[in-house]
Design a protein around this motif. Structure first.
Motif, mmCIF file in Angstrom:
data_model
loop_
_atom_site.group_PDB
_atom_site.id
_atom_site.type_symbol
_atom_site.label_atom_id
_atom_site.label_comp_id
_atom_site.label_asym_id
_atom_site.label_seq_id
_atom_site.Cartn_x
_atom_site.Cartn_y
_atom_site.Cartn_z
ATOM 1 N N ALA A 1 -118.877 -60.063 -64.364
ATOM 2 C CA ALA A 1 -118.501 -58.653 -64.497
ATOM 3 C C ALA A 1 -119.695 -57.805 -64.926
ATOM 4 O O ALA A 1 -119.939 -56.717 -64.392
ATOM 5 C CB ALA A 1 -117.358 -58.520 -65.504
ATOM 6 N N GLU A 2 -120.474 -58.302 -65.906
ATOM 7 C CA GLU A 2 -121.642 -57.552 -66.390
ATOM 8 C C GLU A 2 -122.686 -57.412 -65.278
ATOM 9 O O GLU A 2 -123.298 -56.345 -65.104
ATOM 10 C CB GLU A 2 -122.253 -58.254 -67.598
ATOM 11 N N GLU B 1 -122.248 -57.555 -61.982
ATOM 12 C CA GLU B 1 -121.807 -56.667 -60.899
ATOM 13 C C GLU B 1 -121.978 -55.205 -61.287
ATOM 14 O O GLU B 1 -122.340 -54.363 -60.464
ATOM 15 C CB GLU B 1 -120.347 -56.959 -60.549
ATOM 16 N N LYS B 2 -121.736 -54.875 -62.569
ATOM 17 C CA LYS B 2 -121.979 -53.511 -63.039
ATOM 18 C C LYS B 2 -123.465 -53.166 -62.943
ATOM 19 O O LYS B 2 -123.833 -52.058 -62.568
ATOM 20 C CB LYS B 2 -121.504 -53.355 -64.488
ATOM 21 N N LYS B 3 -124.294 -54.151 -63.290
ATOM 22 C CA LYS B 3 -125.742 -53.933 -63.219
ATOM 23 C C LYS B 3 -126.190 -53.712 -61.776
ATOM 24 O O LYS B 3 -127.001 -52.816 -61.488
ATOM 25 C CB LYS B 3 -126.477 -55.128 -63.823
ATOM 26 N N LEU C 1 -124.334 -52.626 -59.252
ATOM 27 C CA LEU C 1 -123.815 -51.340 -58.792
ATOM 28 C C LEU C 1 -124.662 -50.187 -59.326
ATOM 29 O O LEU C 1 -124.953 -49.219 -58.610
ATOM 30 C CB LEU C 1 -122.363 -51.177 -59.225
ATOM 31 N N SER C 2 -125.096 -50.326 -60.605
ATOM 32 C CA SER C 2 -125.938 -49.282 -61.198
ATOM 33 C C SER C 2 -127.272 -49.173 -60.463
ATOM 34 O O SER C 2 -127.756 -48.064 -60.175
ATOM 35 C CB SER C 2 -126.174 -49.597 -62.677
ATOM 36 N N GLU D 1 -126.606 -47.529 -57.053
ATOM 37 C CA GLU D 1 -126.395 -46.086 -57.181
ATOM 38 C C GLU D 1 -127.707 -45.363 -57.475
ATOM 39 O O GLU D 1 -127.940 -44.250 -56.995
ATOM 40 C CB GLU D 1 -125.378 -45.819 -58.287
ATOM 41 N N LYS E 1 -123.801 -52.847 -54.289
ATOM 42 C CA LYS E 1 -124.064 -54.061 -55.063
ATOM 43 C C LYS E 1 -125.120 -54.932 -54.375
ATOM 44 O O LYS E 1 -125.989 -55.524 -55.039
ATOM 45 C CB LYS E 1 -122.774 -54.857 -55.246
#
Length: 517
Positions: A290-291, A293-295, A297-298, A301, A318
């Motif tokens: 989860a961590e 995937e957020k990284k 995506l960031s 973006e 991603k």
């Protein structure tokens, strides 16, 4: 226990009493508000009647005024239409006059074409006469010089060779000027196709990650009783965990860069926690996933914002972020994607194409490199399929698929993406493994150029994509510079292999020095 029950009972009774009191107060307020509401409604009805009367009166007056204005406007429009009709009649007369002139010019052109055909026939007749005279001249020359026809021909060719080269150089110069005039209309297509021809695929992938351990005792805990921990870890994370005799290090192996990084973070969390068993492995793996995937995506973006596009699906973003953990010949693929996007945008701007679409295709062209290696096809094909799945346009998908010739490029955008990929990978300093070969290539180019007679010095510039050649003006004429540039280019093509094109510029200078005393 009785005290607790009594307290609870007292609390419930208090809440009920409070609820009843609040309901009574609320009903009272509602009744008061209804009375006030009726009074307000009566006043509003009276005011509404007054307002309605005034409004009808004002509307009637306004309608009369508007009718007067409309009549005036209609009169004015009628006058304007009459003026326009007169103007159109004049223009029609002029147009008919121009049509007559055009018919005259067409007849003149047809007459000129007939004259040209007649001149072509005359030229053919003169050519036939010239061939007959040439044979007669060759026969007489053979008799006078006691030579055979072939000997006389060879001597004549040797004599006229230098003059023919000069004429040929002038002809090439004239043809180049004519080609430049025609190139303006075809430049977009030609440039796109030409720069794409040299796009090449570069492969250099990192497939393992190492994790430092605080001590070798951790290795045994990672393996677990009868290997249950390592089996659970490999099954949950989808990677291979290699534990050998290397002190205080374990190796994670996988072609999938995302799985590899998640597995690395999972091991680090397990070591920090100290409890290593299948349940904890699964817990920390989910948390790390989860961590991470957020990284990703960031990062995706951030890249999207940097190149100035929007609307890319989060799943694709991603993959863009995952490129940050992949290299090719030590070149970071995340930076490579952003750089290729800007190069695509620049070329699209020069060609008058959609800049944002070009940048979008450049950013996404390598997303297939971070997809699961079990997918069939090259990274260009699986990347294009993934982009199409998540809503990218057909033009962008085709550009991704065709940037390594897995599919024949059928659009200028596809050629641009292929060229931008090659430019970003081949530019000096982009890939450290190519630095030595780059320097050697520049040296070889200069050696080839300096081997030609009349060349005083030469410089390979712009990363070896252009060569400036300086010649001695007493040995090379202006006409011969054209032939020299062609000869240098041909020899470089035969002796070297290189991405892109190399421009040969021959410079001949004449200097005059005067001394005033």
């Amino acid at each position: 226990m009785d005290l607790i029950l009594a307290s609870l009972l007292f609390l419930v009774v208090g809440l009920a009493v409070g609820f009843v009191i609040r309901n009574l107060q609320a009903k009272k307020e509602v009744l008061e508000r209804e009375a006030k509401g009726d009074e307000i409604i009566e006043k509003a009805k009276a005011q509404a009647k007054d307002i309605s009367y005034k409004a009808r009166k004002e509307a009637k007056e306004a309608a009369q005024e508007e009718k007067k204005e409309a009549d005036k406007y209609a009169e004015r429009v009628k006058r304007e239409l009459n003026d326009q009709e007169k103007d159109l009649n004049k223009r029609q007369a002029k147009l008919e006059s121009k049509m007559d002139e055009l018919d005259d010019k067409t007849k003149k052109v047809e007459k000129r074409e007939e004259d040209v055909k007649e001149k072509e026939l005359d030229a053919l007749k003169e050519k036939e006469k010239f061939v007959v005279r040439q044979e007669e001249y060759a026969s007489k020359l053979s008799e006078v010089a006691a030579m055979t026809k072939e000997q006389a021909k060879d001597e004549l060719l040797d004599t006229m060779k230098e003059e023919a080269q000069v004429d040929f150089s002038k002809m090439i110069t004239r043809m180049e000027e004519e080609a430049k005039e025609e190139a303006e209309n075809r430049a977009k297509r030609i440039v796109g196709i030409a720069i794409q021809r040299y796009a090449g695929e570069h492969v250099g992938e990192k497939t393992i990650s190492t994790v430092d351990l605080p001590s070798d005792d951790v290795k045994g805990r990672l393996i677990g009783r009868e290997g249950r921990n390592i089996r659970a870890f490999e099954q949950i994370c989808g990677v291979d965990l290699i534990i050998d005799d290397t002190p205080e290090i374990v190796v994670i192996s996988s072609f999938n860069v995302v799985r590899r990084e998640i597995a690395k973070d999972t091991i680090e969390k397990l070591i920090a926690d100290g409890r290593i068993h299948p349940a904890k492995i699964e817990e920390f793996h989910d948390k790390s996933k989860a961590e991470f995937e957020k990284k990703l995506l960031s990062l995706g973006e951030k890249a999207q914002m940097e190149i100035g596009v929007h609307g890319i699906h989060p799943e694709i973003l991603k993959l863009v972020g995952a490129l940050n953990f992949r290299t090719s010949y030590t070149q970071n693929q995340y930076q490579h994607a952003i750089e290729a996007a800007f190069i695509c945008g620049s070329m699209a701007a020069e060609m008058g194409l959609n800049i944002k679409q070009a940048r979008r295709a450049g950013l996404l062209h390598d997303i297939g490199k971070v997809l699961d290696a079990s997918a069939e096809g090259s990274h260009a094909v699986i990347g294009a399929d993934f982009a199409r799945k998540y809503g990218e346009s057909a033009d962008v998908v085709h550009a991704i698929r065709a940037h390594h010739d897995d599919e024949k490029p059928e659009s200028i955008l596809a050629h641009i993406v292929a060229a931008a990929d090659a430019i970003s990978g081949a530019r000096p300093g982009a890939r450290k493994a190519l630095t030595e070969s780059y320097v050697s290539r520049l040296t070889d180019i200069e050696e080839i150029v300096n081997s030609f007679e009349g060349v005083s010095k030469s410089y390979a510039i712009s990363g070896g994509r252009e060569v400036r050649v300086f010649v001695e003006n007493d040995k090379v004429t202006d006409e011969e510079t054209v032939m020299l540039s062609r000869s240098i280019a041909k020899q470089i093509e035969e002796q070297m292999s290189y991405p892109g094109t190399i421009k040969i510029t021959v410079v001949r200078e004449t200097k005059a020095v005067g001394v005033a005393k």
